[in-house]
Write a protein that holds these residues in place. Structure first.
Motif, mmCIF file in Angstrom:
data_model
loop_
_atom_site.group_PDB
_atom_site.id
_atom_site.type_symbol
_atom_site.label_atom_id
_atom_site.label_comp_id
_atom_site.label_asym_id
_atom_site.label_seq_id
_atom_site.Cartn_x
_atom_site.Cartn_y
_atom_site.Cartn_z
ATOM 1 N N TYR A 4 0.880 -9.388 40.145
ATOM 2 C CA TYR A 4 1.365 -8.075 39.694
ATOM 3 C C TYR A 4 0.536 -7.583 38.516
ATOM 4 C CZ TYR A 4 4.327 -4.580 37.503
ATOM 5 O OH TYR A 4 4.774 -3.428 36.942
ATOM 6 N N ASN A 5 0.118 -6.321 38.596
ATOM 7 C CA ASN A 5 -0.611 -5.695 37.490
ATOM 8 C C ASN A 5 0.362 -4.921 36.615
ATOM 9 O OD1 ASN A 5 -3.257 -6.496 38.049
ATOM 10 N ND2 ASN A 5 -3.425 -4.949 39.656
ATOM 11 N N PRO A 6 0.596 -5.357 35.388
ATOM 12 C CA PRO A 6 1.588 -4.667 34.545
ATOM 13 C C PRO A 6 1.081 -3.310 34.062
ATOM 14 C CG PRO A 6 0.516 -6.414 33.315
ATOM 15 C CD PRO A 6 0.002 -6.515 34.706
ATOM 16 N N THR A 7 2.033 -2.453 33.690
ATOM 17 C CA THR A 7 1.659 -1.163 33.094
ATOM 18 C C THR A 7 1.190 -1.413 31.659
ATOM 19 O OG1 THR A 7 3.884 -0.801 32.245
ATOM 20 C CG2 THR A 7 3.402 0.093 34.426
ATOM 21 N N ILE A 8 0.585 -0.402 31.078
ATOM 22 C CA ILE A 8 0.044 -0.563 29.719
ATOM 23 C C ILE A 8 1.165 -0.848 28.719
ATOM 24 C CG2 ILE A 8 0.049 1.915 29.165
ATOM 25 C CD1 ILE A 8 -2.688 -0.552 28.137
ATOM 26 N N SER A 9 2.344 -0.267 28.930
ATOM 27 C CA SER A 9 3.441 -0.504 27.973
ATOM 28 C C SER A 9 3.902 -1.963 28.016
ATOM 29 C CB SER A 9 4.609 0.443 28.232
ATOM 30 O OG SER A 9 5.085 0.262 29.527
ATOM 31 N N LEU A 10 3.921 -2.559 29.209
ATOM 32 C CA LEU A 10 4.298 -3.973 29.293
ATOM 33 C C LEU A 10 3.183 -4.856 28.723
ATOM 34 C CD1 LEU A 10 6.160 -6.257 30.040
ATOM 35 C CD2 LEU A 10 5.441 -6.066 32.410
ATOM 36 N N CYS A 11 1.935 -4.478 28.970
ATOM 37 C CA CYS A 11 0.800 -5.226 28.384
ATOM 38 C C CYS A 11 0.926 -5.261 26.857
ATOM 39 C CB CYS A 11 -0.522 -4.580 28.763
ATOM 40 S SG CYS A 11 -0.981 -4.774 30.471
ATOM 41 N N ILE A 12 1.252 -4.095 26.277
ATOM 42 C CA ILE A 12 1.386 -4.009 24.813
ATOM 43 C C ILE A 12 2.549 -4.885 24.335
ATOM 44 C CG2 ILE A 12 1.970 -2.432 22.911
ATOM 45 C CD1 ILE A 12 0.360 -0.262 24.473
ATOM 46 N N ALA A 13 3.658 -4.851 25.081
ATOM 47 C CA ALA A 13 4.818 -5.678 24.703
ATOM 48 C C ALA A 13 4.456 -7.169 24.740
ATOM 49 C CB ALA A 13 5.982 -5.393 25.652
ATOM 50 N N ILE A 14 3.691 -7.565 25.749
ATOM 51 C CA ILE A 14 3.276 -8.968 25.865
ATOM 52 C C ILE A 14 2.337 -9.328 24.709
ATOM 53 C CG2 ILE A 14 1.934 -10.598 27.285
ATOM 54 C CD1 ILE A 14 3.040 -9.088 29.754
ATOM 55 N N CYS A 15 1.401 -8.420 24.424
ATOM 56 C CA CYS A 15 0.449 -8.667 23.325
ATOM 57 C C CYS A 15 1.187 -8.825 21.992
ATOM 58 C CB CYS A 15 -0.550 -7.520 23.221
ATOM 59 S SG CYS A 15 -1.738 -7.515 24.546
ATOM 60 N N LYS A 16 2.176 -7.968 21.757
ATOM 61 C CA LYS A 16 2.949 -8.058 20.508
ATOM 62 C C LYS A 16 3.702 -9.376 20.440
ATOM 63 C CE LYS A 16 3.553 -3.178 19.394
ATOM 64 N NZ LYS A 16 4.419 -2.009 19.513
ATOM 65 N N ALA A 17 4.279 -9.783 21.567
ATOM 66 C CA ALA A 17 5.057 -11.028 21.587
ATOM 67 C C ALA A 17 4.167 -12.246 21.361
ATOM 68 C CB ALA A 17 5.790 -11.155 22.921
ATOM 69 N N LEU A 18 2.927 -12.158 21.820
ATOM 70 C CA LEU A 18 2.021 -13.314 21.712
ATOM 71 C C LEU A 18 1.034 -13.189 20.546
ATOM 72 C CD1 LEU A 18 1.222 -13.872 25.515
ATOM 73 C CD2 LEU A 18 2.842 -15.134 24.093
ATOM 74 N N ASP A 19 1.164 -12.126 19.752
ATOM 75 C CA ASP A 19 0.257 -11.874 18.614
ATOM 76 C C ASP A 19 -1.208 -11.848 19.039
ATOM 77 O OD1 ASP A 19 2.211 -11.626 16.637
ATOM 78 O OD2 ASP A 19 2.414 -13.805 16.501
ATOM 79 N N LYS A 20 -1.478 -11.166 20.120
ATOM 80 C CA LYS A 20 -2.847 -11.030 20.631
ATOM 81 C C LYS A 20 -3.160 -9.553 20.832
ATOM 82 C CE LYS A 20 -3.714 -15.475 21.307
ATOM 83 N NZ LYS A 20 -4.788 -16.194 20.623
#
Lengths: 176, 63
Positions: free
Chosen positions: B39-55
């Motif tokens: 699954y290719n996430p949307t940009i908003s989910l990508c940002i949420a994942i990045c924030k959660a993982l500090d990346k």
């Protein structure tokens, strides 16, 4: 108005009022707790397409090939409802097997209990009205509807059970 | 294509898929699908994942 009709109307009004109140209370106190995520919304959209096509195909096959030979035994009234129910079951199973049936944060047990109650109560009603048959002077009988509902919900329950065991067997997949 | 960078970042923060899913408010299966490349996430989910993982987005989602 007979007392029976009045009873049915009052029953419907009370049920509607309870549903409406519980809907607003839930919206007020549990807003945002349960929701479908973006992948689940996509899956559900695809599920709608598949179930719609299923209903179209069933209705086409019935009208072209099966109406003539089955009209003595099964009423068209029943077939219309049955095709809609088959569509719903197809949609539900598609969502279950693609992890898009339950919302994020939703409790599966509540839904399983509701499905069990609906299945058992309809199966009981079908058994009680067994002597009525599937067709009564061209109309669908309560037996046919109860059987349809019981089978539909039982299939959904079976789908949930199969998915549960598949997930359990592949639980190593989570952290792989 | 598998997203091994995201998997490594999650493991680096000692988070399970369920914990990351709870942080991003999505289902555990969605995180699993992203890591497996299904699954290719949307940009908003990508940002949420990045924030959660500090990346950053580059670190997790740029090839």
């Amino acid at each position: 108005m007979s007392s029976y009709s009045l009873g049915v109307l009052v029953g419907l009004a009370v049920t509607f009022a309870i549903l409406l109140i519980s809907f607003f209370l839930r919206k007020k106190y549990h807003a945002g707790e349960e929701h479908y995520d973006e992948r689940q919304i996509l899956i559900r959209g695809k599920g709608y397409k598949i179930s719609f096509m299923t209903v179209v195909v069933i209705n086409a096959f019935y009208s072209f090939f099966f109406y003539g030979i089955t009209k003595e035994f099964v009423s068209p009234q029943f077939v219309v409802l049955a095709s809609a129910y088959i569509g719903i079951v197809v949609y539900t199973l598609y969502c279950i097997f693609n992890d898009a049936y339950l919302q994020v944060g939703q409790n599966a047990k509540t839904w399983i209990i509701v499905l069990l109650i609906v299945t058992i109560s309809n199966a009981y009603c079908a058994i009680v009205s067994l002597d009525r048959g599937f067709n009564d002077a061209g109309f669908a009988t309560s037996f046919s509807f109860n059987t349809l509902f019981a089978v539909s919900f039982a299939v959904v329950l079976a789908g949930i059970a199969i998915k549960y065991f598949l997930d359990k067997r592949g639980s190593a997949d989570e952290e792989s | 294509m598998k997203n091994l960078k995201m998997k490594a970042a999650r493991a680096g923060k000692d988070l399970s898929q369920q914990q990351l899913a709870d942080l991003c408010e999505v289902s555990r299966q969605t995180i699993n699908a992203i890591e497996k490349g299904d699954y290719n996430p949307t940009i908003s989910l990508c940002i949420a994942i990045c924030k959660a993982l500090d990346k950053t987005l580059d670190e997790l989602f740029w090839e």
